[in-house]
Scaffold this motif. Structure first.
Motif, PDB file in Angstrom:
ATOM      1  N   PRO A 126       0.807  -1.234   0.000  1.00  9.89           N
ATOM      2  CA  PRO A 126       0.000   0.000   0.000  1.00  9.89           C
ATOM      3  C   PRO A 126       0.834   1.275   0.000  1.00  9.89           C
ATOM      4  O   PRO A 126       0.512   2.235  -0.711  1.00  9.89           O
ATOM      5  N   ASN A 129       2.341   1.851  -3.382  1.00  5.13           N
ATOM      6  CA  ASN A 129       1.324   2.306  -4.332  1.00  5.13           C
ATOM      7  C   ASN A 129       0.909   3.755  -4.091  1.00  5.13           C
ATOM      8  O   ASN A 129       0.557   4.464  -5.038  1.00  5.13           O
ATOM      9  N   ARG A 130       0.958   4.206  -2.839  1.00  3.21           N
ATOM     10  CA  ARG A 130       0.670   5.615  -2.592  1.00  3.21           C
ATOM     11  C   ARG A 130       1.701   6.510  -3.276  1.00  3.21           C
ATOM     12  O   ARG A 130       1.353   7.567  -3.826  1.00  3.21           O
ATOM     13  N   LYS A 133       1.063   6.421  -7.011  1.00  4.79           N
ATOM     14  CA  LYS A 133      -0.070   7.290  -7.333  1.00  4.79           C
ATOM     15  C   LYS A 133       0.384   8.745  -7.437  1.00  4.79           C
ATOM     16  O   LYS A 133      -0.020   9.475  -8.357  1.00  4.79           O
ATOM     17  N   ARG A 134       1.225   9.181  -6.519  1.00  2.00           N
ATOM     18  CA  ARG A 134       1.721  10.557  -6.558  1.00  2.00           C
ATOM     19  C   ARG A 134       2.532  10.806  -7.831  1.00  2.00           C
ATOM     20  O   ARG A 134       2.402  11.860  -8.465  1.00  2.00           O
ATOM     21  N   ASN A 137       0.128  10.965 -10.729  1.00  2.00           N
ATOM     22  CA  ASN A 137      -0.671  12.191 -10.695  1.00  2.00           C
ATOM     23  C   ASN A 137       0.129  13.396 -11.183  1.00  2.00           C
ATOM     24  O   ASN A 137      -0.420  14.290 -11.843  1.00  2.00           O
ATOM     25  N   ASP A 290      -8.870   3.606  -3.873  1.00  2.00           N
ATOM     26  CA  ASP A 290      -7.424   3.531  -4.040  1.00  2.00           C
ATOM     27  C   ASP A 290      -7.027   2.068  -4.166  1.00  2.00           C
ATOM     28  O   ASP A 290      -7.624   1.188  -3.548  1.00  2.00           O
ATOM     29  N   THR A 292      -3.950  -0.762  -6.392  1.00  3.55           N
ATOM     30  CA  THR A 292      -2.647  -0.969  -7.025  1.00  3.55           C
ATOM     31  C   THR A 292      -2.656  -0.387  -8.435  1.00  3.55           C
ATOM     32  O   THR A 292      -3.713  -0.081  -8.998  1.00  3.55           O
ATOM     33  N   TYR A 293      -1.443  -0.271  -9.003  1.00  7.13           N
ATOM     34  CA  TYR A 293      -1.310   0.258 -10.362  1.00  7.13           C
ATOM     35  C   TYR A 293      -0.604  -0.724 -11.289  1.00  7.13           C
ATOM     36  O   TYR A 293      -0.868  -0.741 -12.486  1.00  7.13           O
ATOM     37  N   ALA A 319      -6.804   0.552  -8.687  1.00  6.12           N
ATOM     38  CA  ALA A 319      -7.495   1.828  -8.501  1.00  6.12           C
ATOM     39  C   ALA A 319      -8.685   1.880  -9.455  1.00  6.12           C
ATOM     40  O   ALA A 319      -8.565   1.515 -10.628  1.00  6.12           O
ATOM     41  N   SER A 346      -4.123   6.738 -13.411  1.00  8.43           N
ATOM     42  CA  SER A 346      -4.268   6.978 -11.975  1.00  8.43           C
ATOM     43  C   SER A 346      -5.444   7.900 -11.727  1.00  8.43           C
ATOM     44  O   SER A 346      -5.809   8.144 -10.588  1.00  8.43           O
ATOM     45  N   SER A 347      -6.035   8.412 -12.783  1.00 14.01           N
ATOM     46  CA  SER A 347      -7.122   9.382 -12.642  1.00 14.01           C
ATOM     47  C   SER A 347      -8.407   8.852 -13.266  1.00 14.01           C
ATOM     48  O   SER A 347      -8.552   8.829 -14.487  1.00 14.01           O
TER      49      SER A 347
END
Length: 409
Positions: A126, A129-130, A133-134, A137, A290, A292-293, A319, A346-347
Motif C-alpha cells: 500500500p 502504491n501511494r 499514485k503521486r 498524478n 485507491d 494498485t497500479y 485503482a 491513476s485518474s
C-alpha cells in the motif's frame, strides 16, 4: 525467457524486442536529461521512502535483479537508474507510432520486475502504491497542460493527426477543428478524452429500459454468471469477488449482487475513453477506490502484456471508480458500473454523483491517460442475454459505446 503472451488493446507492441528497444533508448534519454535537469520532488520523496524502508528496498532491488537474471533488457540495472527513467517520464508526451506503439511507457519500464517473485509483493504494498499514485498524478498534471501537446500535429511518424494515426482513430468522428492550433485541444489529456460529435454514437432504443447499452467503447473480455460475495480472485481462473470489487465498506451493497452477472471489457489505446450510463435511473453510489497500479496475478505467470492477462484480478485490487445506478425499471434494480484504472491510469474522473438523474447514454465520467478496463455488474435474474458471447479473442472488435449490449428479462 517467458513465452510470448497476448498484449491487449494496442497499449504495448506485441514483440518484446520493440519494448526492450524503447527501454534502451529511453534510458539513454533519461541519463542525458539527468545531467542538466533537477530531479522532481515527487521522485526525490519516492527515493527517500525506498531508502528508509528495508523491505521495500530489498523487494525492489531483488525484482530488478531477478528480471536481469532472466535475460530481460530493462534499460536500467538498479533502483536509482529506474527512478531516473520515471523522473524523465514526468515530462514525456507519448508520440504516435505505427512500428513501436509504446502508449504505456511506465508499464514498459516496469514490465518485467513487476512479474518477478519479489515484484509481486512490491507492487501490492500500500505505501509503495501511494507513492506510485503521486508519481502518476504529477505526470497526469503535465499531460493536462499545454506543454504536453508536442505530438498533437500532422507530422509523420509521431503526430497524432497524421494520416497514419487518423486511420486508427477516425478523427472526423470527434469534436476537433483542423483549422485551430493543435486542432483545438488544450493538452494531451484533452485529446485523449476527446468527445464524439453529436450523433456519432446513438443510444440503442433510448425509451426501452430492457435494452442495456455499453458503458464504454470497449472490446469484450469476459462474462461470468452466479458471481460470489467472496472468491479467490488471485487464482488461475480469476473469479470475480464482489466484496473486493465494491470494497469491504460496501459489503451490504455487494451482497445485493451475489448470484448475478458480470460483463468485463477492455479499452484500446485508440478508443474513446469516456463512460456513459448503461441504463436510465438515479445514481445512488459514486466513489473512488485507491488500489494498485502495476500488480499482476502470479497465477498468470510472467505477463509481458503488463496487466492484460490479469484483468479479472485487477477488478478486485486496482485503482477504480464505482458508480451504482438505480434503474427506472424495478425489475433491473441496481446496476454496478466499475471503471478500472490499469497501469498509467491513476485518474478516474467521476462526473455523475449520488442523486443525479441520468438517462441511458448520459456521460458518467472518464479515464485520463493510460490503459483501462470496465465491469458492468447486474443483480441475479436480471439478464436474459448478452449480445456478445464468450470465448473472446484478443482481436475482438469493440462494442461501441451506447450500442445494445444486453437484454433484461
Amino acid at each position: 525467457m517467458a513465452t510470448q503472451r497476448q498484449r491487449l488493446g494496442g497499449w504495448l507492441p506485441e514483440k518484446e524486442e520493440q519494448v526492450a528497444q524503447f527501454r534502451k533508448q529511453f534510458a539513454a534519454q533519461a541519463r542525458e536529461r539527468a545531467a542538466t535537469a533537477m530531479t522532481s520532488s515527487v521522485i526525490d520523496e519516492f527515493a527517500s521512502f525506498i531508502r528508509e524502508d528495508p523491505v521495500i528496498r530489498m523487494n525492489f532491488a531483488r525484482a530488478i535483479d531477478e528480471a536481469l537474471a532472466e535475460g530481460f533488457e530493462l534499460g536500467y540495472a538498479n533502483i536509482d537508474e529506474c527512478l531516473q527513467m520515471l523522473d524523465a517520464i514526468l515530462t514525456y508526451a507519448p508520440p504516435f507510432s505505427e512500428s513501436s506503439l509504446i502508449h504505456c511507457p511506465v508499464n514498459a519500464i516496469l514490465d518485467w520486475p513487476m512479474v518477478m517473485p519479489s515484484g509481486y509483493a512490491l507492487f501490492r504494498d500500500p505505501a509503495f502504491n501511494r507513492h506510485m499514485k503521486r508519481v502518476l498524478n504529477v505526470w497526469s498534471g503535465y499531460l493536462s497542460g499545454p506543454y504536453s501537446r508536442v505530438h498533437l500535429n500532422t507530422d509523420a511518424p509521431n503526430g497524432w493527426f497524421s494520416p497514419e494515426a487518423d486511420s486508427k482513430i477516425g478523427l472526423s468522428q470527434f469534436l476537433c477543428d483542423p483549422e485551430k492550433p493543435y486542432w483545438g485541444f488544450s493538452s494531451w489529456n484533452h485529446f485523449f478524452t476527446r468527445e464524439f460529435r453529436p450523433g456519432a454514437r446513438p443510444v440503442a432504443q433510448p425509451a426501452n429500459d430492457k435494452i442495456i447499452v455499453s458503458a464504454c467503447e470497449a472490446s469484450p473480455y469476459n462474462i461470468k454468471h452466479d458471481v460470489r460475495l467472496k472468491d479467490e480472485f488471485w487464482i488461475k481462473s480469476q473469479p470475480y469477488s464482489l466484496k473486493e470489487i465494491f470494497t469491504a465498506k460496501e459489503t451490504a451493497l455487494a451482497e445485493r449482487f451475489v448470484g448475478g452477472s458480470i460483463y468485463q471489457a477492455f479499452l484500446s489505446a485508440f478508443y474513446y475513453h469516456r463512460w456513459h450510463a448503461p441504463v436510465s435511473g438515479t445514481v445512488v453510489k459514486a466513489y473512488l477506490v485507491d488500489g494498485t497500479y502495476y500488480s499482476d496475478a502470479e497465477s498468470e505467470g510472467e505477463d509481458p502484456g503488463g496487466l492484460n492477462d490479469s484483468q479479472g484480478y485487477i477488478s478486485a485490487v486496482a485503482a477504480r471508480a464505482v458508480i451504482v445506478i438505480q434503474c427506472d425499471d424495478p425489475a433491473i434494480g441496481e446496476v454496478g458500473c466499475v471503471f478500472i484504472g490499469m497501469a498509467e491510469v491513476s485518474s478516474c474522473m467521476i462526473e455523475a454523483l449520488p442523486g443525479q438523474r441520468v438517462r441511458k447514454g448520459d456521460e458518467l465520467g472518464y479515464f485520463q491517460y493510460g490503459g483501462s478496463s470496465m465491469c458492468l455488474i447486474f443483480r441475479p435474474g436480471v439478464i436474459d442475454s448478452f449480445v456478445v458471447q464468450p470465448p473472446f479473442s484478443k482481436d475482438e472488435s469493440p462494442v461501441k459505446v451506447n450500442a445494445h449490449l444486453a437484454t433484461a428479462r
